[in-house]
Design a protein around this motif. Structure first.
Motif, short mmCIF file in Angstrom:
data_model
loop_
_atom_site.label_atom_id
_atom_site.label_comp_id
_atom_site.label_asym_id
_atom_site.label_seq_id
_atom_site.Cartn_x
_atom_site.Cartn_y
_atom_site.Cartn_z
N PRO A 1 0.67 -1.35 -0.05
CA PRO A 1 0.11 -0.17 -0.12
C PRO A 1 0.74 1.35 0.12
N ASN A 2 0.31 2.32 -0.51
CA ASN A 2 0.83 3.78 -0.53
C ASN A 2 0.83 4.22 1.06
N ALA A 3 -0.29 3.96 1.58
CA ALA A 3 -0.38 4.56 2.91
C ALA A 3 -0.72 3.30 3.82
N VAL A 4 -0.20 3.30 5.02
CA VAL A 4 -0.55 2.18 6.13
C VAL A 4 -0.82 2.73 7.20
N PRO A 5 -2.38 2.70 7.63
CA PRO A 5 -2.65 3.39 8.79
C PRO A 5 -2.64 2.18 9.77
N ILE A 6 -1.78 2.60 10.82
CA ILE A 6 -1.94 1.60 12.15
C ILE A 6 -2.72 2.32 13.21
N ASN A 7 -3.78 1.81 13.54
CA ASN A 7 -4.72 2.22 14.53
C ASN A 7 -4.39 1.46 15.79
N HIS A 8 -4.45 2.21 16.83
CA HIS A 8 -4.63 1.47 18.33
C HIS A 8 -6.01 1.26 18.58
N LEU A 9 -6.60 0.37 18.85
CA LEU A 9 -8.04 0.04 19.13
C LEU A 9 -8.43 1.28 20.21
N VAL A 10 -9.60 2.03 19.81
CA VAL A 10 -10.15 2.72 20.68
C VAL A 10 -11.31 1.98 21.08
N PRO A 11 -11.35 1.72 22.52
CA PRO A 11 -12.33 0.82 23.02
C PRO A 11 -13.78 1.72 23.18
#
Ligand code: SAM
Ligand code: DTB
Ligand code: SF4
Length: 340
Positions: free
Chosen positions: A231-241
């Motif tokens: 991918p051109n962009a890779v969002p790494i999210n931390h879970l927002v509970p």
């Protein structure tokens, strides 16, 4: 007497040919490196591919919220869970444009529009096309995340001026069925293929801290890195509970494991914009700085994500300034700079 502190580059090469494939075991080995060694390898990769070291600011908006037929275990918008969220129709164009103008005035270069739902309804497509066309005309990069797309829908969005499409793999293929049951991994991969074939840039990442194992985190990154091209962009999210969702009470993930995930993403996808995405509100400035040191070079910017809060724009600007991080400016022709 002055002393010269020399920096020792890692012995192993950090960049690989773009057609390299990554076995999960090799990725786990990166996770297992001493933190300093992992960070220094990530920084080498970062410096080699992003010599400017700038940070990209992308502002999110939820253009259609809630009432979703899918059962994603992390999501406030699924009608399978009892959350506090109220569903809404597609926002009127003028409201979206007002938010886009404000985002641009605040320094964002990309406007990311999210809609709840498994996939866009045919009767809504003309609205989405109109929205994309109008936001693009403001001089912003455009991104949309509307769920699964058919080939023709991807082409129509491209035609309307869409630059990026966000569609996350979220976790490893093995852990996926414990988080989502209403669709499968292959369906996600199929949409990603159609997005790429339509000439759209791919924004694809996942969520960390959903109770998955390190092997699952490595498995997600392997899936991403082995896409050809990655991918051109890779969002790494931390879970927002989110209260009322099945993942509301998952044990929070160790900060260093989150930073390691970012560092590994940087090393195995060296040319991608790795975005430190959801979850920054629960991180200290030092924890966020660690993520930038691990190779994150993009953030969501503005006081709201889709349905939950985000750091204030002013605070983020102050943090970037303190860290000496430049903000990426909009390019007249960004085709020369992104890898396609
Ligand atoms: N409905 C579309 C879909 O699921 O593809 C697009 C919108 S959906 C909300 C976009 C992404 O947001 C999800 O794939 C997930 O990665 C992320 N996301 C949703 N809820 C989240 C949460 N509570 N914490 C972290 N990331 C979340
Ligand atoms: C992505 O990877 N993260 C964004 C965007 N793509 C669409 C969404 C984050 C959502 C966080 C929870 C919420 O605000 O509802
Ligand atoms: Fe629906 Fe997307 Fe939320 Fe899943 S992540 S419940 S598809 S809005």
């Amino acid at each position: 007497m002055s002393q010269v502190v020399s920096f020792h580059p890692p012995a192993a090469p950090v960049t690989l040919p773009t057609d390299a494939t990554w076995p999960v075991e090799d990725i786990i080995a990166l996770f297992e490196l001493p933190l300093n060694e992992l960070l220094s390898r990530a920084q080498e990769a970062h410096k080699a591919h992003f010599p400017e070291g700038d940070v990209e600011l992308a502002t999110l908006i939820s253009i259609k919220t809630g009432g979703c037929e899918e059962d994603c275990g992390y999501c406030s918008q699924s009608s399978h869970h009892e959350t506090e969220l109220k569903a809404s129709k597609i926002l009127p164009l003028d409201e979206i444009l007002e938010a886009a103008r404000a985002a641009k005035a605040n320094g964002a270069i990309r406007f990311c529009m999210g809609a709840s739902g498994r996939s866009p309804k045919e009767r809504d497509m003309p609205k989405y096309e109109e929205i994309v066309r109008a936001v693009k005309a403001l001089g912003l990069e455009t991104c949309a995340t509307l769920g699964m797309l058919r080939e023709e829908q991807a082409l129509r969005l491209k035609e309307a001026g869409l630059d990026y499409y966000n569609h996350n793999l979220d976790t490893s293929p093995e852990y996926y069925p414990s988080v989502i049951t209403t669709r499968n991994y292959q369906e996600r991969l199929d949409t990603l293929g159609r997005v790429r074939n339509a000439g759209l840039k791919v924004c694809c990442g996942g969520i960390i801290g959903m109770g998955e194992s390190r092997r699952d985190r490595a498995g997600l990154l392997a899936q991403l890195a082995n896409l050809n091209p990655y991918p051109n962009a890779v969002p790494i999210n931390h879970l927002v509970p989110i209260a009322g969702t099945p993942l509301a009470n998952v044990e929070p993930l160790d900060t260093f494991e989150f930073a390691r995930t970012i560092a590994v993403a940087r090393i195995i996808m060296p040319k991608a914009r790795v975005r430190l995405s959801a979850g920054r509100e629960s991180m200290s400035e030092a924890e966020q700085a660690l993520c930038f040191m691990a190779g994150a070079n993009s953030i969501f910017y503005g006081e709201k994500l889709l349905t939950t809060g985000n750091a204030e724009a002013e605070k983020d600007r102050a943090l970037l300034k303190k860290l000496g991080l430049k903000i990426k400016e909009i390019e007249a022709d960004h085709h020369h700079h992104d890898h396609d």
